[in-house]
Design an enzyme around this catalytic site. Structure first.
Site, mmCIF file in Angstrom:
data_model
loop_
_atom_site.group_PDB
_atom_site.id
_atom_site.type_symbol
_atom_site.label_atom_id
_atom_site.label_comp_id
_atom_site.label_asym_id
_atom_site.label_seq_id
_atom_site.Cartn_x
_atom_site.Cartn_y
_atom_site.Cartn_z
ATOM 1 N N ASP A 425 0.623 -0.983 0.091
ATOM 2 C CA ASP A 425 0.142 0.101 0.054
ATOM 3 C C ASP A 425 0.926 1.217 0.068
ATOM 4 O OD1 ASP A 425 -2.419 -1.073 -0.134
ATOM 5 O OD2 ASP A 425 -2.938 -1.272 1.974
ATOM 6 N N GLY A 427 4.182 1.742 -1.112
ATOM 7 C CA GLY A 427 4.834 1.606 -2.281
ATOM 8 C C GLY A 427 4.040 1.882 -3.384
ATOM 9 N N GLY A 430 0.690 4.951 -1.766
ATOM 10 C CA GLY A 430 1.246 5.962 -1.140
ATOM 11 C C GLY A 430 0.132 6.432 0.096
ATOM 12 N N GLY A 432 0.515 8.525 2.260
ATOM 13 C CA GLY A 432 0.227 10.296 2.331
ATOM 14 C C GLY A 432 -1.026 10.527 1.287
ATOM 15 N N ASN A 512 -10.451 -0.141 0.009
ATOM 16 C CA ASN A 512 -11.612 -0.665 0.693
ATOM 17 C C ASN A 512 -11.217 -0.401 2.392
ATOM 18 O OD1 ASN A 512 -9.696 -2.764 -0.187
ATOM 19 N ND2 ASN A 512 -10.852 -3.860 1.329
ATOM 20 N N TYR A 513 -9.706 -0.573 2.608
ATOM 21 C CA TYR A 513 -9.487 -0.539 4.117
ATOM 22 C C TYR A 513 -9.374 0.709 4.807
ATOM 23 C CZ TYR A 513 -9.731 -5.545 5.812
ATOM 24 O OH TYR A 513 -9.984 -6.622 6.318
ATOM 25 N N ASP A 514 -9.452 0.955 6.161
ATOM 26 C CA ASP A 514 -9.106 2.198 6.778
ATOM 27 C C ASP A 514 -8.041 1.829 7.637
ATOM 28 O OD1 ASP A 514 -11.451 4.628 6.263
ATOM 29 O OD2 ASP A 514 -11.737 2.696 5.526
ATOM 30 N N ILE A 726 21.987 2.285 14.908
ATOM 31 C CA ILE A 726 20.971 1.251 14.127
ATOM 32 C C ILE A 726 19.771 1.479 14.288
ATOM 33 C CG2 ILE A 726 22.606 -0.671 15.193
ATOM 34 C CD1 ILE A 726 20.839 -0.859 17.527
#
Length: 787
Positions: A425, A427, A430, A432, A512-514, A726
């Site tokens: 989702d 890549g 996006g 944002g 569809n998902y939040d 690291i």
């Protein structure tokens, strides 16, 4: 020496100096501030004017901050106070641009220069390269909207819709990435093409068009040509009915007969307990109201010549904002009658000035300071998170930079229309870009403050995103710490401290998902990361109308007639560059190990009837291979420590990783193509040395990526991670077996993890916090009388 009044012009001079400083500061972005609309506009102009990309049209797929080197940012952030930092040389403002032109993906690094007298900016292209490896950049919103307009004019699809007795005017389509399934997948003869699949749905009388798929039809669209290049209508299933699928209040009622809790409000009579300065969130400072008390007064005097007055002001090196109060008499200011001011001394050559800083240090419940950023791929970015240590009297570093690196969602149906649904989702879409305005009083409480998010559209012009991030204090009725002691005869001792936390929230809806993504900062020094899933299930049309009809693996749950909700996973991967009280850290596994009581004190035993116990075996990770952990493999505490700093008891300063549910790891075969692209999901914990370019778990180019770039590939170098700078990569995972309660809209399901101080402080850092009665006063509940 005679006391003389302050020269009349001096207050005006001071105010002018401070006003000039404030105006200049407003034009100086923090080095980690997201790109502004003016900067995005300048970047676009520089790219379009550059001869390095002569092909047209140019489409912008990613424009994001290319942050300065970490050492330079740390020097800026922790070298002196706010005002002094604003006079330091401005660190370079640079952007990474990924654009498409001439059938190629172009990477450009652009430097932005600000006009000293206005808010405008100019930009220059510093470097250019063509990406020749696997994968493509994030899909733009505009090309997705253009693609979904194609099917209505594509005759084979129109015929398929007619055969299903569906009105073409009720049809909506969506773009789905094709994934990667070996050489030549998604294109002919192995040629790399930027293609996607399109699936269509029937809306009609419902807003939940995802619940009504046109099953069996698949289209392939060439995104560069913007044309449908392949089409298949393989099988016909009934389109699920619209009845019972809508989730809108106007459709589910009136009357709305569901459970109705009593309404509640958040009341903060002294205002918010935090302060926002640009993109920096701090604990509250300054005056809350005219009757405020409990101020800490810090003052100093210095004798300077007039032309050094500005330098005198800057000599007080404190990181809080301040109020400068100037008076040429001993009169006390009316609103603060308790404050007494000295006479100012005036001579021909020198001025003695007293500056009083008023700091509301009692409002330090949210003892955190951090920077909030926005990125069109990652969404929320938290940087420079530091916690104030009251005992040490200083701010201490915890996190340099953190964000959601990827959200991997593979579905578990291998048929033609479903096998490729293995979404990345962040890549591919996006996070944002798919964050939408938060609803005050619903997504966020009424006491929230908001940040906007700006990003570049496909044409490179800035797009404004209102209310993309909210910040608020959470009063959930939780307890920070407590104890009741009944051991004293005739006396009962009870001490309780309420737990109030500071939350940074974004909601992302990629289809569809939040996803509700919370960063929760606790006064105890902990940071909690909570991912809450809600929204709509992705369903498959079927001929089944009852579970008894299913005789083979249906790959999902029948949640309604003709409606299968397909099994799937959610893997949310965080990139967290921890700086535990400094840059060089180590990763330690405190492994819980069972032991037999030998009866011999020399081997840890004792001459008692006890037969077993457990103890701790400390393992310090040397290389990246040691830093890969399945948290469900066995009991252990996972710590990030600063080996160069210890408590007075002799323990290394540290923070502990505590999973709190949602620890699923992928069970896909290692040679399966989706797993190769997201092979990091086999383990929840990966630790790598810091590298500025290593941000995205599946690699920079996620669309059609092959797994040859990304977290797993980088870690195969097996670099050293002991006493190094690291990064923690933590993947929160859920295997989602849908149930009927998840339909038509899914109640929120949450999981998360916590970073908790572990020998970071000398004692409980909130031991001296105030009891609830002194914080908020008495409260009553007028709706019931509980006994």
């Amino acid at each position: 020496m005679a006391r003389l009044p302050l020269p009349p012009m001096l207050p005006l001079l001071l105010l002018a100096v401070l006003s000039t400083t404030a105006a200049a500061a407003s034009l100086r972005p923090h080095p980690l501030d997201p790109l502004t609309p003016a900067e995005i506009t300048a970047i676009r102009a520089a790219v379009l004017d550059s001869p390095l990309v002569p092909a047209r049209p140019i489409t912008f797929h990613y424009v994001g901050l290319d942050e300065p080197d970490k050492a330079d940012v740390l020097a800026y952030a922790y070298r002196g106070g706010t005002i002094r930092r604003r006079l330091l040389p401005l660190l370079p403002r640079r952007a990474l641009v990924i654009a498409r032109a001439g059938g190629q993906s172009h990477e450009l690094r652009v430097e932005v220069t600000h006009n000293a007298s206005s808010s405008s900016a100019t930009a220059t292209v510093l470097s250019h390269a063509v990406h020749r490896g696997a994968g493509f950049p994030t899909l733009t919103l505009e090309e997705q909207f253009a693609a979904v307009a194609l099917p209505a004019a594509y005759q084979p699809f129109v015929d398929s819709v007619r055969r299903r007795a569906v009105d073409i005017g009720d049809v909506l389509c969506a773009v789905f990435p094709v994934g990667w399934f070996g050489a030549g997948s998604g294109s002919a003869a192995g040629e790399k093409k930027r293609v996607a699949k399109m699936l269509c749905f029937v809306a009609g009388a419902t807003a939940n068009f995802y619940a009504r798929p046109i099953e069996g039809v698949t289209m392939v669209v060439d995104l560069d040509r913007m044309a449908i290049v392949d089409y298949r209508d393989r099988v016909v299933y009934p389109v699920p009915k619209a009845e019972g699928t809508d989730y809108r209040a106007v459709k589910t009622g009136p009357p709305l007969t569901g459970a109705q809790p009593a309404p509640g409000v958040v009341l903060q009579p002294e205002g918010r307990g935090f302060h926002i300065d640009g993109n920096i969130v701090r604990y509250a400072i300054g005056l809350q109201n005219e009757n405020a008390r409990n101020f800490v007064l810090i003052s100093f005097q210095c004798s300077v010549s007039v032309h050094d007055l500005f330098r005198c002001i800057l000599s007080y090196d404190h990181d809080c904002l301040f109020s400068l109060i100037i008076s040429d008499e001993t009169d006390s200011l009316h609103q603060y009658p308790d404050l007494i001011f000295n006479y100012y001394l005036w001579t021909i050559e020198k001025i003695a000035i007293q500056i009083i800083f008023i700091l509301c240090c009692d409002c330090r419940w949210a003892n955190w300071e951090f920077h909030v950023g926005f990125d069109m791929r990652a969404g929320t970015v938290i940087s420079l998170a530091s916690v104030h240590d009251d005992d040490a009297g200083e701010r201490r570093r915890v996190l340099y930079r953190g964000f959601v690196s990827e959200v991997f969602v593979p579905y578990m149906d291998p048929v033609e229309e479903w096998y490729y649904r293995t979404f990345l989702d962040a890549g591919e879409y996006g996070l944002g870009l798919w964050a939408f305005p938060l609803q005050p009083g619903a997504d966020c409480p009424n006491n929230a403050a908001y940040f906007n998010g700006y990003y570049a559209g496909q044409d490179g012009m800035p797009v404004s995103g209102e209310n993309r991030i909210c910040v608020f204090e959470r009063y959930a009725g939780d307890v920070a710490w407590r104890h009741t002691e009944a051991g004293f005869p005739g006396e009962l001792i009870t001490e309780v401290r309420p737990d109030v936390t500071l939350v940074v929230r974004m909601v992302v809806s990629p289809g569809n998902y939040d996803y509700i993504l919370d960063w929760e900062f606790k006064t105890s020094g902990s940071i909690k990361f909570v991912v809450s899933l809600t929204g709509l299930l992705e369903v498959k049309g079927t001929s089944y109308t009852h579970a008894d009809e299913i005789t083979a693996d249906a790959h999902g749950t029948l949640v309604s007639e003709n409606t299968l909700a397909i099994y799937h996973d959610h893997y949310v991967t965080y990139h967290l560059d921890l700086d535990i009280d400094g840059t060089n850290n180590s990763f330690v596994k405190n492994v819980i190990t069972a032991a037999r009581n030998t009866g011999d004190p020399a081997t840890g035993g004792a001459d008692t009837p006890r037969r077993s116990y457990w103890t701790v075996r400390r393992e310090v990770a040397e290389t990246e291979a040691d830093g890969q952990v399945n948290v469900d493999a066995g009991p252990a505490d996972l710590l990030f420590v600063n080996p160069g700093k210890k408590t007075r008891m002799g323990y290394e300063f540290g923070y502990r990783l505590i999973p709190s549910g949602a620890t699923a790891a992928s069970v896909l075969a290692d040679d399966d193509y989706p797993q190769r692209r997201a092979s990091y999901t086999k383990k929840q914990v990966w630790v790598t040395p810091y590298n500025k370019t290593e941000k995205w778990a599946p690699g920079l180019y996620a669309d059609q990526s092959t797994g040859d770039d990304g977290l797993a590939a980088w870690s195969r170098r097996n670099r050293g991670i002991r006493d190094e700078d690291i990064v923690l990569w933590y993947t929160l995972g859920l295997h989602h077996i849908p149930y009927q309660e998840d339909f038509p809209v899914m109640p929120t399901l949450s999981g998360g993890f916590e970073l908790r101080p572990s020998n970071f402080f000398e004692r409980n850092p909130i031991l001296s916090s105030r009891p609830a009665s002194s914080m908020h006063g008495p409260s009553t509940n007028s709706s019931c009388d509980a006994r």
